[in-house]
Design an enzyme around this catalytic site. Structure first.
Site, PDB file in Angstrom:
ATOM      1  N   ASP A   1       0.820  -1.222   0.000  1.00  0.00           N
ATOM      2  CA  ASP A   1       0.000   0.000   0.000  1.00  0.00           C
ATOM      3  C   ASP A   1       0.851   1.268   0.000  1.00  0.00           C
ATOM      4  O   ASP A   1       0.328   2.367  -0.198  1.00  0.00           O
ATOM      5  CB  ASP A   1      -0.924   0.011   1.226  1.00  0.00           C
ATOM      6  CG  ASP A   1      -2.020  -1.048   1.116  1.00  0.00           C
ATOM      7  OD1 ASP A   1      -2.279  -1.534  -0.007  1.00  0.00           O
ATOM      8  OD2 ASP A   1      -2.612  -1.397   2.156  1.00  0.00           O
TER       9      ASP A   1
ATOM     10  N   ARG B   1      -4.930   6.541  -1.483  1.00  0.00           N
ATOM     11  CA  ARG B   1      -3.468   6.538  -1.379  1.00  0.00           C
ATOM     12  C   ARG B   1      -2.824   7.289  -2.551  1.00  0.00           C
ATOM     13  O   ARG B   1      -1.736   7.853  -2.414  1.00  0.00           O
ATOM     14  CB  ARG B   1      -2.938   5.113  -1.262  1.00  0.00           C
ATOM     15  CG  ARG B   1      -3.506   4.405  -0.020  1.00  0.00           C
ATOM     16  CD  ARG B   1      -2.672   3.278   0.472  1.00  0.00           C
ATOM     17  NE  ARG B   1      -3.448   2.429   1.375  1.00  0.00           N
ATOM     18  CZ  ARG B   1      -3.716   2.697   2.649  1.00  0.00           C
ATOM     19  NH1 ARG B   1      -3.258   3.818   3.190  1.00  0.00           N
ATOM     20  NH2 ARG B   1      -4.416   1.868   3.394  1.00  0.00           N
TER      21      ARG B   1
HETATM   22  C1  S3P Z   1      -5.280  -5.611   3.518  1.00  0.00           C
HETATM   23  C2  S3P Z   1      -4.536  -6.364   2.664  1.00  0.00           C
HETATM   24  C3  S3P Z   1      -3.911  -5.825   1.441  1.00  0.00           C
HETATM   25  C4  S3P Z   1      -3.896  -4.311   1.437  1.00  0.00           C
HETATM   26  C5  S3P Z   1      -5.200  -3.733   1.877  1.00  0.00           C
HETATM   27  C6  S3P Z   1      -5.530  -4.186   3.292  1.00  0.00           C
HETATM   28  C7  S3P Z   1      -5.856  -6.254   4.721  1.00  0.00           C
HETATM   29  O1  S3P Z   1      -4.659  -6.270   0.329  1.00  0.00           O
HETATM   30  O2  S3P Z   1      -3.567  -3.827   0.160  1.00  0.00           O
HETATM   31  O3  S3P Z   1      -5.156  -2.321   1.872  1.00  0.00           O
HETATM   32  O4  S3P Z   1      -6.284  -5.538   5.642  1.00  0.00           O
HETATM   33  O5  S3P Z   1      -5.862  -7.483   4.773  1.00  0.00           O
HETATM   34  P1  S3P Z   1      -4.384  -7.689  -0.382  1.00  0.00           P
HETATM   35  O6  S3P Z   1      -4.672  -8.742   0.586  1.00  0.00           O
HETATM   36  O7  S3P Z   1      -5.312  -7.737  -1.559  1.00  0.00           O
HETATM   37  O8  S3P Z   1      -2.952  -7.641  -0.797  1.00  0.00           O
END
Ligand code: S3P
Length: 429
Positions: A316, A389
């Protein structure tokens, strides 16, 4: 709404606190709602995404008191205490809400429908729906069950051992949460380790969890007990101010009470690799999560390559890392980050096209981007594509660009950091 950011050279100094961690806030509500008894949460992120999670569990019959200070009381009703919802659940812009709730709905012996906004409705859900169907959940949705709105009828799950093709905490968490409703052991393996907040929090609620390297397992039908949860500041929000200080000569900024979970702190590691001066002070563990005060001082940065296991630990933060790379001497290569294409917007496309409008030498690649640092930036109209973001990364770049940067759809910062612009202006103007 347009947001106007003025270029400035003011040093960034002082002590700040950023809002609560988004991932941990979501999980506190979800686990609190399926535990027995009361869960008290402190430092909950009062952003739109986490409030979507609260709204969903309320529609599932759970009483949640939300105070404006970010203190929550959740009256958990146990693993099978949710009720069939009368209304369609709405995850808004939040992928975490939708994917993690799907995991829990898979265990419920009733029917529910969940939808999201235009961005969320275009994101892939098959990555969660398919393995949940292997466990026995019945679901369908647009594009053969790959897109929201999705309908799901749960119950009667059996455990699986799943090897996920992508490193994603949302996939892993959805399956581990469904595993709570399957007699026996549910295991998820990933190509690289993703954030482990679900495993840590499940363990503190009393579940039997085993987490080793890239593999996590959970035992079905645990007795979960309500907890007190202190949510640390979100490292993903802190990253915008870390980079602002790291690229502005003379700066020294202290970010208090930031979560530094090893599966999340890639941005600190990479900024240090680039020559950034970052120290972690007052390190401690709170409610099972490592926390520290992060001290950032300006120092000249140089380009690096970021790839492989580093990517899930800063997925992120890549938009703001691109901004740091634009101010670093030499070339930065970011690769193995194809997942950026399926975030709130296509983040490879969005950040490379908009930073280029400010004059950065940045080129998109299939799985990342290449940046030649050191070119001066000049303010221009740019678009966030309604991705929080992207908006915040462009705002930080805008403070270091000559003149004014006008961010279209800037209000999307409310998703994760409602006071972002006020704090940025306080530090930079
Ligand atoms: C998150 C996992 C990530 C991240 C998202 C929050 C979470 O996504 O990008 O902002 O809280 O489990 P992905 O699991 O798709 O990588």
């Amino acid at each position: 709404m347009e947001e106007i950011i003025k270029g400035t050279n003011r040093k960034i100094q002082g002590n700040i606190k950023v809002p609560g961690d988004k991932s941990i806030s979501h999980r506190s509500v979800l686990l609190g709602s399926i535990a027995e008894g009361i869960t008290e949460v402190e430092g909950f992120l009062m952003g739109e995404d986490c409030l979507s999670t609260v709204d969903c569990v309320r529609k599932l019959g759970i009483d949640v008191t939300v105070r404006p200070s970010g203190q929550l009381t959740i009256h958990g009703k146990g693993l099978l205490g949710w009720k069939e919802p009368l209304e369609v659940l709405d995850a808004g812009n939040s992928g975490t809400t939708l994917r993690l709730i799907l995991g829990l709905l898979a265990g419920q012996p009733f029917h529910s429908i969940i939808k999201g906004d235009a961005s969320l409705s275009s994101r892939p859900m098959g990555r969660v729906v398919k393995p949940l169907s292997l466990m026995g959940a019945v679901s369908d949705g647009r594009e053969n069950g790959n897109k929201a709105p999705l309908g799901i009828r749960g119950g009667n799950l059996h455990p699986i051992s799943y090897s996920s093709p992508v490193a994603s905490a949302q996939i892993k968490s959805a399956l581990l949460l469904a595993g709570l409703y399957a007699e026996g052991t549910t295991t998820v393996e990933e190509p690289e380790k993703s954030r482990d907040h679900t495993e840590r929090m499940l363990s503190s609620f009393g579940a039997k969890i085993l987490s080793q390297d890239k593999k996590s397992s959970v035992q079905g039908f645990p007795e979960l007990r309500g907890q007190k949860i202190i949510v640390p500041g979100d490292i993903s929000s802190a990253a915008f101010f870390m980079v602002a200080a790291a690229i502005t000569p003379g700066s020294e900024l202290i970010l208090e009470h930031v979560g530094i979970n090893p599966t999340r702190k890639g941005i600190i590691d990479v900024l240090q690799k680039m020559g950034g001066k970052i120290n972690l002070e007052n390190q401690r563990i709170e409610a099972g999560e490592p926390v520290a005060d992060v001290v950032v001082q300006y120092s000249p940065l140089h380009g690096v390559t970021v790839a492989g296991e580093e990517i899930p630990r800063l997925i992120d933060e890549i938009p703001i890392l691109a901004v740091a790379a634009g101010f670093a001497e030499g070339e930065t290569i970011i690769k193995d980050a194809g997942e950026l294409k399926v975030k709130e917007t296509d983040r490879i496309d969005a950040i490379t096209s908009q930073l280029a409008l400010l004059g950065m030498d940045i080129k998109p690649q299939e799985d990342g981007m290449i940046i030649q640092g050191g070119r001066p930036l000049k303010g221009a109209p740019v678009n966030s594509f309604f991705d929080h973001r992207i908006a915040m990364a462009l705002a930080v770049a805008g403070t270091r660009a000559k003149g004014e940067t006008v961010i279209q759809q800037g209000e999307c910062v409310n998703i994760s950091f409602p006071d972002f612009y006020q704090l940025l202006r306080k530090l930079t103007l």
